[in-house]
Design an enzyme around this catalytic site. Structure first.
Site, short mmCIF file in Angstrom:
data_model
loop_
_atom_site.label_atom_id
_atom_site.label_comp_id
_atom_site.label_asym_id
_atom_site.label_seq_id
_atom_site.Cartn_x
_atom_site.Cartn_y
_atom_site.Cartn_z
N ASP A 332 0.89 -1.15 0.00
CA ASP A 332 0.00 0.00 0.00
C ASP A 332 0.94 1.21 0.00
OD1 ASP A 332 -2.40 1.39 0.35
OD2 ASP A 332 -2.06 1.55 2.50
N ASP A 508 -1.23 -0.62 6.02
CA ASP A 508 -1.29 -0.04 7.36
C ASP A 508 -2.57 -0.41 8.07
OD1 ASP A 508 -3.04 1.42 5.89
OD2 ASP A 508 -2.13 3.37 6.27
N ASP A 512 -7.71 -1.43 4.41
CA ASP A 512 -7.23 -2.50 3.53
C ASP A 512 -7.23 -3.88 4.21
OD1 ASP A 512 -5.15 -2.04 5.20
OD2 ASP A 512 -3.69 -1.50 3.66
#
Ligand code: ADP
Ligand code: MG
Length: 612
Positions: A332, A508, A512
């Site tokens: 990410d 993080d 997600d």
């Protein structure tokens, strides 16, 4: 060299080894002097002294219906040796066996202790402010949310809390493995398990001790042992079959071979039986699977332990295996490759609006969001107006009623330069807010290290636009970039990548979690303060340092290599000694020595994972 403290059982073993060895030496001297009977008695006594524990345990095992445990096998071998008149063999079997057992239990105990040092992350007590202004020391587990605690310099933080008075430096290394202390002052959150370094602070408790950072780490490490790898499952099954099988073969060698020799016209059964039963006893000694049964799980255990000391929590040994196999690393962008603490760079205001009111409207809408963009806008705005009907769409933006208008802050409809959000009021665009983020200094070295560790493909997934994404990718050295993705598209990309390789996804944990769960290994970064990421991920990096990712991969590979080496070494030695014993090339002495030797070698191999 650290001093080793022996447990009660270990002391007993030590005593039995010592007394066995003394009697053995005395027996040896008698034999040299030609006193055969005296030496036989001394050897037998040595065997008994060294093997008493083993014999008692064997009987207890049989009483419980366990016939093929190592105590039983060793007892049979020792008793058999006495029956055949091989007294020194009997003593040697028992003494060496005890040496091996002692070594094992010391090694296992030491690694256990090294890992349970983690449990000292949580301090036992906390000083809580009382209504009358005094402080009362209570158990850390009894501290409640909202309590005010006093933490003095040098003390561990008892629960996750927010500083309300004082400034200090916080050493997060016990939890994150990162050694640079962080400054902290009023309003900053500090996490349990970290150490307050310099000043006395007052802080308001945000989470109960067991839900705090250190408590969650403990819970994680406690359940980590439950997810077994294939190697571990294999070893458990193998030991169940191997030991009875070898015992059976030994019995066949002792009984059937002499029988066949007689049938086929050789010397009579009673003549050859002692020789063949001696060989069978050597084989029996080798049928103890101890080297494998202990060193394989111990290897993973030490691997997990070594990782957690570096602030890398792996939720089970299966993930060590998967992590070692990973060939595609997906990241990410925000908060993973970049610091994730954005700041507002500049604004672009349309019509007759001004920058301050643009930021104020945006901050009103963003005030409840945990997105880094939201935090940056709220910081830049300073004053935050009241808002109602706030809705957040993950990966898109927020919408709320602020100062009587319907305000949206969301990803821009048109392509822009860098990271930006568009602000609209009642459907009309009022301006753009441009934000900047800095790439983590650890990102580029971590990526090149991962490449060295066999990760051939690095991918970046981001909801941010193409130009911002490409800039970061070029800076850190990412192979493939997919930008402007919605959270569900990130998930689909992960799915596609999983079809082609073994995928690690590092994020993080902010919007997600599905990707973290879907990847072969989901790694949550910078998880010190967040709970959700820890739930969805398989590997949790408490700190935000990207090099921890490369360390995790390296350690996983080393662990798997060590475990594999142990399996190969112990099986090879067992097989070789088994064959040599059957052909009477090596005796019981050598068989025990080989067995204990392999065991010590494999166990030390596993324990060495705890060292740097
Ligand atoms: P990333 O992949 O960088 O973590 P996200 O999926 O979290 O990105 O968000 C993608 C885009 O959606 C952001 O770049 C931003 O334009 C927009 N966005 C998401 N959440 C918010 C928010 N709370 N406020 C404003 N914009 C947002
Ligand atoms: Mg994100």
């Amino acid at each position: 060299m650290k001093k080793i403290k022996f447990t009660k059982v270990q002391k007993k073993r030590l005593l039995s080894i010592a007394s066995g060895a003394v009697l053995f030496a005395a027996g040896g001297i008698c034999r040299l002097l030609g006193a055969q009977l005296c030496s036989d008695i001394l050897f037998a006594a040595a065997g008994l002294a060294a093997g008493l524990m083993c014999i008692v345990r064997a009987f207890r095992g049989i009483a419980r219906g366990v016939f093929f445990d190592e105590n039983t096998l060793m007892t049979i071998a020792a008793v058999g040796a006495v029956c055949l008149g091989e007294y020194p063999e009997c003593a040697a079997v028992m003494i060496l066996y005890q040496v091996g057992e002692l070594f094992q239990s010391v090694a296992v105990g030491r690694s256990r202790r090294a890992i349970s040092e983690l449990s000292s992350l949580c301090p036992d007590s906390a000083r809580v402010l009382q209504p009358d202004g005094s402080y009362k020391e209570i158990a850390a587990s009894d501290v409640n949310i909202g309590d005010t605690v006093q933490i003095r310099a040098g003390e561990r933080i008892p629960a996750d809390c927010r500083i309300c008075e004082g400034v200090t430096d916080i050493d997060t290394s016990p939890v994150t493995g990162e050694s640079v202390p962080r400054g902290a002052g009023v309003g900053d959150e500090i996490y349990s398990g970290c150490i307050n370094m310099s000043g006395t602070v007052l802080a308001e408790v945000l989470k109960r001790s067991e839900d705090s950072a250190a408590g969650r780490i403990l819970k994680l490490t406690e359940t980590a042992g439950e997810r077994k790898t294939r190697s571990e499952a294999f070893i458990t099954r193998f030991a169940k079959v191997y030991t009875p099988l070898v015992a059976l073969i030994a019995a066949a060698v002792a009984l059937l071979v002499p029988l066949f020799i007689q049938i086929f016209g050789g010397p009579s059964f009673s003549e050859t039986f002692p020789d063949w039963s001696r060989r069978a006893l050597s084989m029996l000694v080798i049928s103890c699977p101890c080297a494998l049964v202990i060193s394989v799980p111990l290897g993973y255990f030490c691997g997990l332990g070594s990782a957690s000391k570096k602030g890398i929590l792996i939720k089970g040994s299966t993930y060590v295996d998967t992590l070692a196999r990973v060939d595609t690393a997906v990241f990410d962008k925000t908060g993973t490759l970049t610091e994730g603490t954005l700041s507002v760079d500049r604004t672009e205001v349309f019509d007759d609006g001004d920058a301050a009111s643009l930021l104020r409207l945006a901050a009103g809408a963003e005030q409840t969001s945990s997105h880094p963009i939201a935090k940056a806008i709220c910081t830049a705005a300073g004053e935050i107006p009241a808002a109602s009907d706030i809705t957040e769409t993950s990966g898109v933006g927020v919408e709320a009623t602020v100062e009587g208008m319907r305000v949206c802050v969301r990803r821009p409809m048109h392509s822009v330069e860098g990271t930006a959000v568009e602000v609209t009021a009642d459907g009309k665009s009022v301006g753009y807010i441009y934000l900047s983020d800095t790439v983590k200094p650890s990102a580029a070295p971590a990526l090149s290290e991962l490449r060295e560790q066999g990760v051939g493909n690095t991918v970046m997934l981001t909801g941010d636009n193409e130009s911002a994404a490409q800039k970061v990718a070029a800076e850190v050295g990412i192979d493939t970039v997919y930008a402007s993705l919605m959270p569900e598209e990130k998930f689909e990309k992960i799915e596609q990548l999983c079809a082609d390789g073994c995928v690690m996804y590092a994020g993080d944990g902010i919007n997600d979690s599905p990707s973290l769960a879907r990847a072969d290994v989901g790694v949550a970064m910078g998880a010190l303060g967040s709970g959700a990421a820890i739930e969805a991920a398989d590997v949790v990096l408490m700190g935000g340092d990207m090099t921890a990712l490369a360390k995790a991969k390296r350690l996983a590979r080393r662990t798997v290599r060590t475990v594999k080496a142990n399996i190969v070494i112990s099986l090879a030695v067992k097989l070789a000694v088994l064959v040599l014993a059957a052909f009477d090339i090596v005796g019981m002495w050598a068989a025990v020595a080989a067995d204990v030797g392999v065991c010590i070698l494999c166990v030390s191999n596993s324990v060495s994972l705890l060292r740097k």
